[in-house]
Structures are given as structure tokens and as C-alpha cells.
Design an enzyme around this catalytic site. Structure first.
Site, PDB file in Angstrom:
ATOM      1  N   SER A  35       0.823  -1.214   0.000  1.00  0.00           N
ATOM      2  CA  SER A  35       0.000   0.000   0.000  1.00  0.00           C
ATOM      3  C   SER A  35       0.852   1.257   0.000  1.00  0.00           C
ATOM      4  O   SER A  35       1.741   1.418   0.829  1.00  0.00           O
ATOM      5  CB  SER A  35      -0.883   0.034   1.246  1.00  0.00           C
ATOM      6  N   HIS A  66      -3.663   0.293  -4.706  1.00  0.00           N
ATOM      7  CA  HIS A  66      -3.188  -0.926  -5.381  1.00  0.00           C
ATOM      8  C   HIS A  66      -3.653  -0.870  -6.838  1.00  0.00           C
ATOM      9  O   HIS A  66      -4.811  -1.134  -7.147  1.00  0.00           O
ATOM     10  CB  HIS A  66      -3.719  -2.178  -4.682  1.00  0.00           C
ATOM     11  N   HIS A  88      -5.471  -8.927  -1.566  1.00  0.00           N
ATOM     12  CA  HIS A  88      -5.415  -9.459  -0.202  1.00  0.00           C
ATOM     13  C   HIS A  88      -6.501 -10.520  -0.013  1.00  0.00           C
ATOM     14  O   HIS A  88      -7.588 -10.390  -0.596  1.00  0.00           O
ATOM     15  CB  HIS A  88      -5.669  -8.354   0.823  1.00  0.00           C
ATOM     16  N   TYR A  90      -8.605 -10.815   2.248  1.00  0.00           N
ATOM     17  CA  TYR A  90      -9.894 -10.265   2.721  1.00  0.00           C
ATOM     18  C   TYR A  90     -10.740  -9.681   1.599  1.00  0.00           C
ATOM     19  O   TYR A  90     -11.912  -9.371   1.808  1.00  0.00           O
ATOM     20  CB  TYR A  90      -9.674  -9.213   3.822  1.00  0.00           C
ATOM     21  N   GLU A  91     -10.166  -9.512   0.396  1.00  0.00           N
ATOM     22  CA  GLU A  91     -10.959  -8.944  -0.693  1.00  0.00           C
ATOM     23  C   GLU A  91     -11.996  -9.943  -1.210  1.00  0.00           C
ATOM     24  O   GLU A  91     -12.866  -9.567  -1.990  1.00  0.00           O
ATOM     25  CB  GLU A  91     -10.041  -8.439  -1.810  1.00  0.00           C
ATOM     26  N   ALA A 118       2.870  -2.298   3.839  1.00  0.00           N
ATOM     27  CA  ALA A 118       2.679  -1.304   4.889  1.00  0.00           C
ATOM     28  C   ALA A 118       2.206  -2.080   6.111  1.00  0.00           C
ATOM     29  O   ALA A 118       1.393  -2.986   5.991  1.00  0.00           O
ATOM     30  CB  ALA A 118       1.628  -0.292   4.473  1.00  0.00           C
ATOM     31  N   MET A 219      -1.837  -7.272   6.692  1.00  0.00           N
ATOM     32  CA  MET A 219      -2.886  -8.146   6.149  1.00  0.00           C
ATOM     33  C   MET A 219      -2.469  -8.818   4.847  1.00  0.00           C
ATOM     34  O   MET A 219      -3.316  -9.205   4.048  1.00  0.00           O
ATOM     35  CB  MET A 219      -4.154  -7.315   5.921  1.00  0.00           C
ATOM     36  N   SER A 220      -1.164  -8.954   4.626  1.00  0.00           N
ATOM     37  CA  SER A 220      -0.708  -9.523   3.343  1.00  0.00           C
ATOM     38  C   SER A 220       0.527 -10.381   3.594  1.00  0.00           C
ATOM     39  O   SER A 220       0.743 -10.890   4.685  1.00  0.00           O
ATOM     40  CB  SER A 220      -0.370  -8.384   2.376  1.00  0.00           C
ATOM     41  N   ASN A 243       1.886   3.119  10.801  1.00  0.00           N
ATOM     42  CA  ASN A 243       1.132   3.635  11.945  1.00  0.00           C
ATOM     43  C   ASN A 243       1.535   2.815  13.164  1.00  0.00           C
ATOM     44  O   ASN A 243       2.024   1.692  13.034  1.00  0.00           O
ATOM     45  CB  ASN A 243      -0.377   3.493  11.696  1.00  0.00           C
ATOM     46  N   HIS A 257      -6.794   4.014   6.760  1.00  0.00           N
ATOM     47  CA  HIS A 257      -6.049   3.663   5.547  1.00  0.00           C
ATOM     48  C   HIS A 257      -5.322   4.886   4.971  1.00  0.00           C
ATOM     49  O   HIS A 257      -4.256   4.750   4.369  1.00  0.00           O
ATOM     50  CB  HIS A 257      -6.998   3.046   4.516  1.00  0.00           C
TER      51      HIS A 257
END
Ligand code: HPA
Length: 282
Positions: A35, A66, A88, A90-91, A118, A219-220, A243, A257
Site C-alpha cells: 500500500s 493498489h 489481499h 480479505y478482498e 505497509a 494483512m498480506s 502507523n 487507511h
């Protein structure tokens, strides 16, 4: 393709053949940009660009930041294939679909994968804008069945039970540290915890991640690295800390995000310098 299609080597070969028809480059190194890190691909010269949407069996990313494009060309004297963006889990697709590009890289003869992402800083010493060399990962989803290797194993792709103790190649990590020192880049090191997302973590989950030895979370990456290792590829990984993961339930801060994308922009010059240095010596 519907979600129940099991991807096999013939799918990967079809995608690889399409890509080979769109470029004369024969890259040996693949890069996945996380990201906010798309501009890194602008450094590539003699670039051929291929949209994911045009490649058989590739899935188009849906997340802002992306693009969903391959950029194939030269960077720091090496032929590279760069993924501008990733899908990802979750998509909503399958783990096989999310990791298909890594299978296709392997079909293209790519032996080394550089992953970037990220990530939230779980280690309280790690600040937004820090760059972290991934030394190892904790695949929380993969450990309990969310593993891209679930299902029939094709032994022509890799072993049924691949080792994961050298997931992040020791020699490549040493090279990254050497280059960082030479360039004066303060490169952090640590363990990446791979989570399902897309919700960010609760403070209790962040404290749990600290207890189990994670320094960053995202998450990746973990499914891609599992598939790369299954294929015998060498892996180097970097997290851009975007973050601070929030461990205090009374904190007024909230992760979002936009903050992740903004940190990516800040990190880009450092990451470009480091990757150029590493590629030049690979
Ligand atoms: N948590 C999970 N994934 C992330 C984060 C985070 O705080 N930041 C960027 N990706």
C-alpha cells in the site's frame, strides 16, 4: 473464474505465456509493492506494463493504492518484474487467487521475490516512517488452516510439507543490512504478524501480538511468502511502518487507511535507495 475453481499449473502457465508475449525482458527478480508504494515502479527503465485485468486468471485489486499492474524492465542493472499492488485474502477471492502472481513469477523463471508491505508498528519502539527488514513471520491465519497450500499438492510445483525456517533468506537479509549501513539507512529488523483483516486490531489483540513476539502486523505477505518458499524461491521482505498499532484501550487515536498511504509516500525515497543498493549487488 468462480471461487471454487482450483488453480493448477496450466492456469499459471497460461498467465506466464501471456506475460512473455507482452515483453522481451526475462526478469529473474520479482517485487511486490504494498500500500502506498506504487511510485517505486516509476524507477524502472525500458518498462513494459501489463494490467492484471488483461492477464488470464489474475484478479484485479479493489483496495485504494493498489493499481493492479505489472511493470517489467530494468532497475539497478537487473531485469525485474514489479507488481504495482496486490490482492489481499480479505478482498474475497481464494488464497490461491491471492497468491497466483507468485506462482506465475516462478513459471517465468523468477528465483527471487522481494515483498514489501505497509504494516502497523507492534513493537512500541517502531515509529511510523520506519523501515523494517522482515526476519521472520507469524502466519496466524496460515497456522490454523488459512494456508494457500491447503488442497491437493502438485509435486511439480513443490513439496507437500515445505520447510519455513529459512522463509526470509539469511544471505539476502545480510546483504540488506550491509547496504543499509553503507547508505546510512536506519533499518529496523523484526517479525511480521500476518492477520486476516480488514478490521484493524483491538488493543487486546495488539498486546497479544507483542506477547507472541511480533514487531509489526499487516494483512498480506504471509500467503505470498509461503507459496514462494513452496516453489523454492528466495525471499527478502520489508515492512514500511505506517502507523503505531494501538495497545492502549483508552487511547484517543484510531488507525485508518489514509494514514497508511501517507506513510508509504514518506518511506518511498528510503525504500528506493535501499532496493537499488540491494538489487545492484544481487
Ligand atoms: N494493522 C494491520 N494491518 C496494517 C496496519 C495495522 O495497524 N497498518 C498497515 N497495515
Amino acid at each position: 473464474m468462480d471461487e471454487n475453481t482450483i488453480l493448477t499449473r496450466s492456469h499459471y502457465q497460461a498467465a506466464a505465456a501471456y506475460i512473455q508475449g507482452r515483453t522481451t525482458h526475462r526478469p529473474q527478480i520479482g517485487l511486490i509493492l504494498g500500500s502506498g508504494l506504487n511510485p517505486l515502479a516509476d524507477e524502472v527503465t525500458d518498462a513494459d506494463r501489463v494490467l492484471f485485468a488483461d492477464i488470464p486468471h489474475f484478479v484485479q485489486p479493489t483496495v485504494e493504492g493498489h493499481i493492479g499492474q505489472l511493470v517489467i524492465g530494468r532497475l539497478a542493472g537487473k531485469e525485474v518484474l514489479i507488481m504495482q499492488g496486490r490482492v489481499h485474502p480479505y478482498e474475497g477471492g481464494t488464497l490461491q487467487q491471492a497468491t497466483l502472481p507468485v506462482r506465475v513469477m516462478h513459471e517465468l523463471g523468477i528465483g527471487t521475490l522481494i515483498v514489501t508491505n505497509a504494516a502497523g508498528g507492534v513493537n512500541p519502539a517502531y515509529r511510523p516512517g520506519d523501515l523494517m527488514l522482515i526476519t521472520d513471520h507469524i502466519g496466524l491465519m496460515a497456522m490454523v488452516g488459512g494456508n494457500p497450500l491447503w488442497g491437493p499438492n502438485d509435486p511439480s510445483l513443490g513439496p507437500r510439507f515445505p520447510a519455513m525456517n529459512h522463509a526470509y533468506d539469511p544471505a539476502l537479509r545480510r546483504l540488506a543490512l550491509t547496504v543499509a549501513t553503507r547508505l546510512g539507512i536506519a533499518l529496523r529488523q523484526g517479525v511480521y504478524a500476518g492477520l486476516g483483516g480488514p478490521s484493524f486490531e483491538t488493543p487486546a489483540e495488539v498486546r497479544f501480538l507483542r506477547l507472541i513476539g511480533a514487531d509489526a502486523c499487516g494483512m498480506s505477505t504471509v500467503p505470498e511468502v509461503i507459496v514462494a518458499r513452496h516453489s523454492g524461491m528466495r525471499v527478502l521482505g520489508f515492512s514500511g511502518i505506517s502507523n503505531a498499532a494501538i495497545a492502549d484501550p483508552d487511547s484517543s487515536a484510531e488507525a485508518d487507511h489514509e494514514e497508511v498511504l501517507e506513510a508509504g509516500r514518506i518511506l518511498i525515497p528510503t525504500l528506493i535507495a535501499l532496493l537499488r543498493g540491494v538489487l545492484a549487488e544481487m
